[in-house]
Design an enzyme around this catalytic site. Structure first.
Site, PDB file in Angstrom:
ATOM      1  N   HIS A  54     -10.088  36.379 -35.690  1.00 32.05           N
ATOM      2  CA  HIS A  54     -11.062  36.360 -36.767  1.00 32.05           C
ATOM      3  C   HIS A  54     -10.465  35.646 -37.965  1.00 32.05           C
ATOM      4  O   HIS A  54      -9.260  35.343 -38.005  1.00 32.05           O
ATOM      5  CB  HIS A  54     -11.516  37.778 -37.136  1.00 32.05           C
ATOM      6  CG  HIS A  54     -12.533  38.345 -36.198  1.00 32.05           C
ATOM      7  ND1 HIS A  54     -13.793  37.803 -36.060  1.00 32.05           N
ATOM      8  CD2 HIS A  54     -12.488  39.401 -35.339  1.00 32.05           C
ATOM      9  CE1 HIS A  54     -14.472  38.500 -35.160  1.00 32.05           C
ATOM     10  NE2 HIS A  54     -13.703  39.471 -34.700  1.00 32.05           N
ATOM     11  N   ASP A  98     -13.751  31.199 -42.244  1.00 30.14           N
ATOM     12  CA  ASP A  98     -14.980  30.973 -41.484  1.00 30.14           C
ATOM     13  C   ASP A  98     -15.868  29.904 -42.100  1.00 30.14           C
ATOM     14  O   ASP A  98     -16.326  28.991 -41.410  1.00 30.14           O
ATOM     15  CB  ASP A  98     -15.778  32.270 -41.382  1.00 30.14           C
ATOM     16  CG  ASP A  98     -15.265  33.194 -40.287  1.00 30.14           C
ATOM     17  OD1 ASP A  98     -14.376  32.779 -39.523  1.00 30.14           O
ATOM     18  OD2 ASP A  98     -15.748  34.335 -40.204  1.00 30.14           O
TER      19      ASP A  98
END
Length: 383
Positions: free
Chosen positions: A136, A166
């Protein structure tokens, strides 16, 4: 607060995008393309993504349409390929090799549509020792060194939500790559190609200036020790008497002079140019800010070039006069949300549709894209 209307569709009007549903940077990248006017069809899977929120509130799916296709079922891949044949761009965020196993990898997709831009969004990239490992945002920015710069010295690094990895290092680089590849595909003799966008690549690239400063000896490889990472007493945040915070950033001398005068620093202001006295200067700045509320200090610095601003919360920000005047936030379908950015003089964009409900647009897309086989896969909106 402004409400978007139904004007021109934006500079990407006419561009067709297939998004294979996922989470994180892929959907955000597809949203940005949709905000800019592209016709984005999201291919949702039955049951939805593992970390999905209520589709009615998932703003990363605004301005899109959704169809339901089970890629693991017979005929699923063929229906997606029918969309691919009519698309300009495909975006997927699977681990390396998954799209190939599902029958919608780049080779077969480019075989159906040689001018397709095939955008691949991952954390680690399509190759390398970590390519197949789960991860992540926090792990990606940790490995690139980017996370090490964020936070106070002597404390663990501060996690900047999932904005740096992200969305900045991932989504925005995917969009840049897709648009560049689309331009190439549309030139005489141009072809489609695969865009390998990895969060680790983008997050590392974001720190290009810092690496240059590090090489020049003007950046210390220690958190909270530099001009832009909180080490500088006149570039940071300070608490006010009511528990609020003010952001301070008068780096240039003329702005600093105004800041020091308005804050009432007195003689300690001269410590700006003496690094050995920065701790004293920081203490003095903190003490001054602690004497008044955030609202009071906001009024003191209002309309000046002292480079000071109140730190607003997510709920407070849309109401700020400047952001309200620019319609930086808009309301659509009862949801307050950031407006599409950037802005265009000839082809303005806007929020045209609410978040897509999984499968809700199957028949509409089947007709618009001339893919009648889709109608057999849609079961209507979920939720």
């Amino acid at each position: 607060m402004a409400t978007t209307g139904h004007g021109p569709d934006g500079p990407l009007a006419g561009v067709r995008v297939v998004e294979l549903a996922g989470i994180g940077p892929g959907p955000f990248a597809a949203m940005l393309l949709a905000d800019l006017g592209a016709d984005v069809v999201r291919v949702d899977r039955p049951g939805g993504p593992g970390l999905g929120i209520d589709p009615a509130y998932d703003l990363t799916n605004r301005n899109k349409r959704s169809v339901l296709v089970d890629l693991k079922a017979g005929g699923g891949a063929a229906r997606v390929l029918d969309l691919v044949a009519r698309a300009d761009v495909l975006i997927e965020g699977y681990r390396p090799g998954v799209a190939e196993r599902l029958g919608v990898g780049p080779d077969v997709c480019l075989g159906r549509n040689p001018r397709l831009v095939y955008g691949r969004m991952t954390g680690w990239g399509q190759d390398g020792p970590l390519a197949d490992r789960a991860g992540h945002d926090v792990a990606y920015i940790a490995l690139t060194g980017t996370l090490s710069m964020i936070g106070a010295p002597g404390e663990p690094p501060t996690i900047p939500a999932n904005l740096v990895g992200d969305y900045a290092g991932g989504s925005l680089y995917l969009v840049v790559g897709v648009l560049a590849a689309l331009q190439h595909a549309r030139t005489p003799g141009g072809t489609g190609q695969v865009v390998d966008a990895a969060v680790v690549d983008g997050a590392a690239h974001l720190a290009t200036m810092i690496h240059g400063m590090l090489a020049a000896g003007s950046w210390q490889d220690r958190r909270g020790s530099n001009l832009l990472d909180g080490g500088c007493p006149f570039y940071g945040c300070y608490e006010t008497s009511d528990g609020g915070h003010m952001a301070v950033g008068p780096l240039e001398a003329r702005f600093y002079e105004r800041f020091a005068a308005l804050l009432g620093l007195g003689e300690i202001a001269a410590a700006r140019d003496d690094l050995t006295r920065w701790p004293q200067l920081r203490s003095a700045v903190a003490e001054r800010f602690s004497t008044r509320t955030r609202a009071e200090w906001t009024e003191v610095f209002e309309g000046t070039d002292a480079c000071v601003a109140p730190v607003l919360s997510l709920r407070e920000a849309p109401g700020h006069p400047h952001l309200a005047a620019r319609a930086t936030f808009v309301e659509h379908g009862g949801l307050t949300q950031p407006a599409p950015a950037p802005r265009f003089s000839a082809t303005p964009s806007g929020v045209r549709r609410p978040p897509a409900r999984p499968g809700a647009d199957t028949d509409e897309v089947a007709a618009d894209w001339d893919v009648p086989g889709l109608r057999t896969t849609g079961t209507g909106p979920a939720g």
